[in-house]
Scaffold this active site. Structure first.
Site, PDB file in Angstrom:
ATOM      1  N   HIS A 165       0.941  -1.279   0.118  1.00 54.22           N
ATOM      2  CA  HIS A 165       0.161   0.004  -0.184  1.00 54.22           C
ATOM      3  C   HIS A 165       0.949   1.148  -0.009  1.00 54.22           C
ATOM      4  O   HIS A 165       2.016   1.292   0.538  1.00 54.22           O
ATOM      5  CB  HIS A 165      -1.191   0.077   1.166  1.00 54.22           C
ATOM      6  CG  HIS A 165      -2.100  -0.726   1.155  1.00 54.22           C
ATOM      7  ND1 HIS A 165      -3.311  -0.529   0.085  1.00 54.22           N
ATOM      8  CD2 HIS A 165      -2.703  -1.990   1.884  1.00 54.22           C
ATOM      9  CE1 HIS A 165      -4.188  -1.442   0.154  1.00 54.22           C
ATOM     10  NE2 HIS A 165      -3.880  -2.208   1.342  1.00 54.22           N
ATOM     11  N   CYS A 222       0.048   2.600  -4.570  1.00 52.07           N
ATOM     12  CA  CYS A 222      -0.516   3.769  -4.961  1.00 52.07           C
ATOM     13  C   CYS A 222       0.354   5.416  -4.594  1.00 52.07           C
ATOM     14  O   CYS A 222       0.884   5.042  -3.801  1.00 52.07           O
ATOM     15  CB  CYS A 222      -1.917   3.843  -4.188  1.00 52.07           C
ATOM     16  SG  CYS A 222      -2.926   2.378  -4.449  1.00 52.07           S
TER      17      CYS A 222
END
Length: 375
Positions: A165, A222
């Protein structure tokens, strides 16, 4: 923790190698990659040139017009090779991912086979490990980053891969034109915190490196476009991107436009003033990044997406994978000898039509994108 990391075996993970098949036929229309035109009769573009061995000199000019001479050296990547690969699936959490650990083993198998990295000099941190030293906590990641750059010398080749992440937090030092710092999320980020571009990713991985030492970093996460705060980003044509000084000023310009339509001069001048102020702050942020984050080392970052985008955790060839990790391996498997510009274009082509994210290339100094990508 021991001073030297020990390589952990694959524990049943099967490395993925994209099927090569026959070489693609020569295209009807010639393509231009980094100054190299066309393909040979096997369907491959002529190989780009190797990195030069001499010191490279360029000039930087600040807002006051002062010019400073800077220098750097390309790495020939024929010295010591070390790699750090981190994959976090966040098992049992609301944010669990499927392909990050697979990404690590796929990339590990690829760089060992393609670029000659020795498994004994590769550190793998994943959250399926029983050994607490190999678990991707914030502390372990930071210590592993320090191990990666320790003792680095000219012509060494270091490789960093992160799949997990990514997020954004408020910028506090003014070096981000969008007012957000980029960060990665260790497995214990909710307790220990994030690893932010300013205080860890750049300071730990870039600043310690000497001139002529290569670090290739891949972030399959991301909001990863500028997660290492490298000041020079590149277009798919191989040119340095011009900063968009008016990014974030749209609402102010809209206020000014409404002031014109309604005859409200207060809104007109207020909107124009705020837009000009935002553009000035964007310029200052870019100038600060160039001034403080330029390095004489040879650092290259491949990011899975722009800062404003997310990166896909997906399925390819029936296996869970990150889109960027898959595209990087697939592109270099099909076309082994590519320039930086070629690789940026072919990685994007691998994703085109399947994912909305746009991979990014950035560097810690101006680079000749027509040179051969080495790692």
């Amino acid at each position: 923790m021991d001073d030297r990391y020990q390589y952990q075996d694959q524990q049943g993970y099967e490395p993925y190698a994209p099927p090569l098949g026959p070489p693609p036929p020569p295209p009807q229309q010639q393509h231009y990659y980094g100054g190299y035109q066309g393909y040979d009769n096997q369907g491959y573009a002529p190989p780009p040139g190797p990195p030069p061995t001499q010191r490279e000199v360029y000039q930087q000019q600040d807002a006051q017009g002062h010019v400073a001479e800077q220098s750097f050296e390309y790495s020939r990547c024929n010295g010591k090779k070390k790699a750090l690969l981190i994959g976090i699936n966040y098992f049992g959490s609301d944010a669990e991912l499927g392909g990050c650990i697979n990404d690590v083993y796929n990339v590990h198998a690829f760089i060992c086979g393609r670029f000659g990295y020795d498994p004994a000099d590769c550190v793998i941190l994943t959250d399926d490990k029983q050994d607490p030293r190999s678990y991707p906590t914030k502390d372990n990641i930071i210590r592993a980053m320090a191990w990666l750059v320790d003792g680095a010398q000219r012509d060494d080749a270091l490789f960093f891969h992160y799949s997990g992440h990514g997020t954004q937090v408020e910028d506090v030092d003014g070096d981000e034109h969008d007012d957000d710092d980029e960060a990665i999320c260790p497995v214990d980020f909710q307790q220990a915190g994030l690893i932010i571009d300013d205080d860890s990713a750049h300071d730990l991985l870039v600043k310690p490196l000497p001139a002529g030492c290569r670090l290739t970093a891949i972030f399959d996460s991301c909001h990863s476009g500028t997660v290492m705060d490298l000041p020079y980003a590149y277009t798919v044509e191989g040119n340095i991107k011009k900063p968009n000084l008016f990014e974030g000023t749209q609402s102010h310009l809209l206020d000014a436009g409404m002031g014109v339509l309604t005859g409200n001069t207060g809104n007109l001048f207020s909107g124009l003033f705020r837009a000009a102020q935002e553009a000035f702050e964007n310029h200052q942020s870019q100038e600060m990044t160039v001034k403080t984050k330029t390095s004489p080392a040879d650092v290259i970052q491949w990011a899975g997406c722009k800062d404003s985008q997310t990166s896909a955790d997906t399925q390819e060839a029936g296996k869970a994978t990150g889109a960027m990790s898959y595209a990087f391996i697939a592109s270099l498997s099909k076309y082994p000898d590519q320039s930086y510009q070629q690789l940026l274009e072919t990685v994007r082509e691998e994703m085109k039509g399947k994912y909305s994210q746009v991979p990014q290339l950035s560097a810690c100094h101006p680079i000749d994108t027509s040179l051969q990508f080495v790692a």
